[in-house]
Design a protein around this motif. Structure first.
Motif, PDB file in Angstrom:
ATOM      1  N   MET A 123       6.309  19.021 -15.534  1.00  0.00           N
ATOM      2  CA  MET A 123       6.152  17.594 -15.825  1.00  0.00           C
ATOM      3  C   MET A 123       4.682  17.282 -16.037  1.00  0.00           C
ATOM      4  N   PRO A 124       4.385  16.183 -16.710  1.00  0.00           N
ATOM      5  CA  PRO A 124       2.977  15.919 -17.053  1.00  0.00           C
ATOM      6  C   PRO A 124       2.108  15.608 -15.847  1.00  0.00           C
ATOM      7  N   VAL A 125       0.883  16.123 -15.908  1.00  0.00           N
ATOM      8  CA  VAL A 125      -0.124  15.811 -14.906  1.00  0.00           C
ATOM      9  C   VAL A 125      -0.851  14.551 -15.374  1.00  0.00           C
ATOM     10  N   PRO A 126      -0.950  13.511 -14.540  1.00  0.00           N
ATOM     11  CA  PRO A 126      -1.591  12.272 -14.998  1.00  0.00           C
ATOM     12  C   PRO A 126      -3.078  12.458 -15.243  1.00  0.00           C
ATOM     13  N   GLN A 127      -3.600  11.705 -16.203  1.00  0.00           N
ATOM     14  CA  GLN A 127      -5.019  11.718 -16.492  1.00  0.00           C
ATOM     15  C   GLN A 127      -5.756  10.805 -15.515  1.00  0.00           C
ATOM     16  N   HIS A 128      -7.000  11.150 -15.195  1.00  0.00           N
ATOM     17  CA  HIS A 128      -7.816  10.286 -14.351  1.00  0.00           C
ATOM     18  C   HIS A 128      -8.107   8.975 -15.077  1.00  0.00           C
ATOM     19  N   ILE A 129      -8.007   7.879 -14.363  1.00  0.00           N
ATOM     20  CA  ILE A 129      -8.342   6.556 -14.895  1.00  0.00           C
ATOM     21  C   ILE A 129      -9.517   6.023 -14.093  1.00  0.00           C
ATOM     22  N   PHE A 130     -10.619   5.736 -14.785  1.00  0.00           N
ATOM     23  CA  PHE A 130     -11.838   5.308 -14.105  1.00  0.00           C
ATOM     24  C   PHE A 130     -12.068   3.805 -14.208  1.00  0.00           C
ATOM     25  N   ASP A 131     -11.203   3.097 -14.940  1.00  0.00           N
ATOM     26  CA  ASP A 131     -11.299   1.640 -15.020  1.00  0.00           C
ATOM     27  C   ASP A 131      -9.942   1.019 -14.700  1.00  0.00           C
ATOM     28  N   PRO A 132      -9.467   1.203 -13.448  1.00  0.00           N
ATOM     29  CA  PRO A 132      -8.148   0.693 -13.070  1.00  0.00           C
ATOM     30  C   PRO A 132      -8.151  -0.836 -13.055  1.00  0.00           C
ATOM     31  N   PRO A 133      -6.971  -1.439 -13.001  1.00  0.00           N
ATOM     32  CA  PRO A 133      -6.879  -2.903 -13.033  1.00  0.00           C
ATOM     33  C   PRO A 133      -7.540  -3.594 -11.843  1.00  0.00           C
ATOM     34  N   PHE A 134      -7.679  -2.907 -10.720  1.00  0.00           N
ATOM     35  CA  PHE A 134      -8.431  -3.406  -9.563  1.00  0.00           C
ATOM     36  C   PHE A 134      -8.907  -2.194  -8.780  1.00  0.00           C
ATOM     37  N   ASN A 135      -9.883  -2.407  -7.906  1.00  0.00           N
ATOM     38  CA  ASN A 135     -10.567  -1.286  -7.268  1.00  0.00           C
ATOM     39  C   ASN A 135     -10.096  -1.087  -5.835  1.00  0.00           C
ATOM     40  N   ILE A 136      -9.245  -0.087  -5.615  1.00  0.00           N
ATOM     41  CA  ILE A 136      -8.896   0.346  -4.269  1.00  0.00           C
ATOM     42  C   ILE A 136      -9.973   1.321  -3.813  1.00  0.00           C
ATOM     43  N   VAL A 137     -10.581   1.059  -2.667  1.00  0.00           N
ATOM     44  CA  VAL A 137     -11.668   1.896  -2.158  1.00  0.00           C
ATOM     45  C   VAL A 137     -11.125   3.106  -1.411  1.00  0.00           C
ATOM     46  N   ARG A 138     -10.124   2.878  -0.544  1.00  0.00           N
ATOM     47  CA  ARG A 138      -9.619   3.964   0.305  1.00  0.00           C
ATOM     48  C   ARG A 138      -8.396   3.476   1.051  1.00  0.00           C
ATOM     49  N   CYS A 139      -7.679   4.423   1.672  1.00  0.00           N
ATOM     50  CA  CYS A 139      -6.641   4.044   2.627  1.00  0.00           C
ATOM     51  C   CYS A 139      -7.324   3.445   3.856  1.00  0.00           C
ATOM     52  N   SER A 140      -6.646   2.531   4.526  1.00  0.00           N
ATOM     53  CA  SER A 140      -7.310   1.782   5.593  1.00  0.00           C
ATOM     54  C   SER A 140      -6.546   1.779   6.910  1.00  0.00           C
ATOM     55  N   HIS A 141      -5.253   1.447   6.879  1.00  0.00           N
ATOM     56  CA  HIS A 141      -4.531   1.269   8.142  1.00  0.00           C
ATOM     57  C   HIS A 141      -3.038   1.377   7.916  1.00  0.00           C
ATOM     58  N   VAL A 142      -2.334   1.632   8.995  1.00  0.00           N
ATOM     59  CA  VAL A 142      -0.883   1.700   8.967  1.00  0.00           C
ATOM     60  C   VAL A 142      -0.340   0.740  10.016  1.00  0.00           C
ATOM     61  N   VAL A 143       0.761   0.063   9.685  1.00  0.00           N
ATOM     62  CA  VAL A 143       1.436  -0.854  10.604  1.00  0.00           C
ATOM     63  C   VAL A 143       2.793  -0.243  10.923  1.00  0.00           C
ATOM     64  N   LEU A 144       3.000   0.106  12.189  1.00  0.00           N
ATOM     65  CA  LEU A 144       4.220   0.773  12.628  1.00  0.00           C
ATOM     66  C   LEU A 144       5.040  -0.144  13.518  1.00  0.00           C
ATOM     67  N   ASP A 145       6.325  -0.224  13.260  1.00  0.00           N
ATOM     68  CA  ASP A 145       7.259  -0.878  14.170  1.00  0.00           C
ATOM     69  C   ASP A 145       7.679   0.146  15.219  1.00  0.00           C
ATOM     70  N   VAL A 146       7.551  -0.216  16.493  1.00  0.00           N
ATOM     71  CA  VAL A 146       7.880   0.692  17.594  1.00  0.00           C
ATOM     72  C   VAL A 146       8.798  -0.023  18.575  1.00  0.00           C
ATOM     73  N   THR A 147       9.631   0.739  19.241  1.00  0.00           N
ATOM     74  CA  THR A 147      10.634   0.124  20.117  1.00  0.00           C
ATOM     75  C   THR A 147      10.161  -0.052  21.547  1.00  0.00           C
ATOM     76  N   ASN A 148       9.156   0.693  21.948  1.00  0.00           N
ATOM     77  CA  ASN A 148       8.599   0.567  23.300  1.00  0.00           C
ATOM     78  C   ASN A 148       7.086   0.512  23.157  1.00  0.00           C
ATOM     79  N   LEU A 149       6.544  -0.693  23.181  1.00  0.00           N
ATOM     80  CA  LEU A 149       5.128  -0.882  22.895  1.00  0.00           C
ATOM     81  C   LEU A 149       4.248  -0.179  23.922  1.00  0.00           C
ATOM     82  N   ASN A 150       4.631  -0.225  25.172  1.00  0.00           N
ATOM     83  CA  ASN A 150       3.806   0.410  26.212  1.00  0.00           C
ATOM     84  C   ASN A 150       3.797   1.928  26.062  1.00  0.00           C
ATOM     85  N   ALA A 151       4.963   2.521  25.767  1.00  0.00           N
ATOM     86  CA  ALA A 151       5.024   3.973  25.595  1.00  0.00           C
ATOM     87  C   ALA A 151       4.213   4.416  24.386  1.00  0.00           C
TER      88      ALA A 151
END
Length: 327
Positions: A1-29
């Protein structure tokens, strides 16, 4: 399957991954596991949520644990360059029929939440409250001394389309696993924004689900130390895979499961990919060094289990990749 080409002028600038929000059933544990075993720092907490970060991070949080009836991944978060990028992102989502909304999130500036075309729930922000650097506060170090959030890995039912979509947003391919032969399909792709191997890895499988999120640690010895800590503090069965060294990314790794089964990778020693002409590395799915440089295959759980995104229906993958699985 095709390998995507690098795009250096994307529609907006994502700098990096930042955080994850997890649902958990036992907050203390969950707090106990991430704070005292893994070694993240608690910044704020209340009866419904706990906010944690690594010692290198200035931002208020990189992990949010939310009390919930059912365990799930609620959101994966990315930092954008500035406030204008949020408006550009909203315009892009609107033009492409992607559901989105601006919202207020604790400790974050204006936040844009969206569900991408494949069901992955993301949020974008430009500013977050800052907290004092803890890198040199060795008196506070616990567990494996996690420094910073490094990447996400997601299970995608439509892996090629998902890769192509995030390539449009400026994510650049570094490595990929592909079937052999003239019509070989891409089964996994590693894509970055910040100049390392990946901010986002996309893996073929039942999706949308979070496969894992990863924290960078200083050395391989920190990962070995965490194995000792988990083995002597009641979490032996939570060690799922490793320690070992990936062929893909070259990183030394360990995969563990939290009390709800969310998968966390501890990760170190990948490499720089920031040059504009960096070419992606192809791996055959049959190469035993791909999963682990030393040749050991991953367990079945690693291919089959993941965290669903809250409220999203899980779809079967478009194809089943022929990969080696440990007995």
């Amino acid at each position: 399957m095709p390998v995507p080409q690098h795009i250096f002028d994307p529609p907006f600038n994502i700098v990096r991954c930042s955080h994850v929000v997890l649902d958990v059933t036992n907050l203390n544990a969950s707090r106990e596991f991430y704070e005292n075993t893994v070694g993240l720092h608690v910044e704020d907490r209340d009866d419904n949520a706990v906010y944690l970060r690594g010692s290198e991070e200035h931002q208020h949080h990189s992990v949010v644990l939310r009390k919930a009836a059912v365990a799930a991944c609620n959101r994966i978060g990315f930092k954008v360059g500035n406030e204008q990028d949020l408006d550009k992102a909203a315009a892009f989502f609107s033009e492409n029929g992607i559901a989105y909304a601006f919202t207020e999130r604790p400790f974050q500036g204006r936040t844009l939440q969206a569900t991408d075309p494949f069901g992955f729930q993301i949020e974008l922000y430009a500013t977050m409250e800052k907290r004092p650097h803890l890198l040199r506060r060795y008196d506070l170090y616990k567990g494996c001394h996690p420094q910073r959030l490094d990447h996400f890995n997601i299970f995608a039912a439509e892996v090629q389309d998902t890769v192509d979509f995030y390539a449009r947003l400026g994510f650049r391919l570094t490595e990929y696993g592909e079937e052999d032969g003239p019509n070989g399909r891409i089964a996994a792709a590693w894509m970055h924004r910040k100049g390392n191997v990946h901010d986002l890895a996309i893996t073929n499988g039942k999706g949308p689900r979070l496969h894992h999120f990863a924290f960078w640690v200083p050395t391989a010895m920190n990962i070995l130390h965490l194995c000792d800590v988990m083995a002597s503090s009641g979490y032996l069965k939570n060690i799922e895979r490793g320690p070992g060294r990936h062929g893909i990314s070259n990183a030394f790794f360990l995969y563990v499961r939290d009390p709800d089964g969310h998968r966390l990778e501890l990760y170190t020693s990948d490499y720089f990919t920031g040059d504009h002409d960096h070419e992606p590395l192809r791996w055959s799915l049959k190469d035993p060094r791909r999963q682990t440089l030393w040749g050991a295959p991953a367990p079945r759980s690693w291919f089959e289990q993941g965290s669903p995104f809250s409220g999203q229906a899980i779809r079967e993958p478009q194809f089943v990749a022929d990969v080696t699985i440990a007995d």
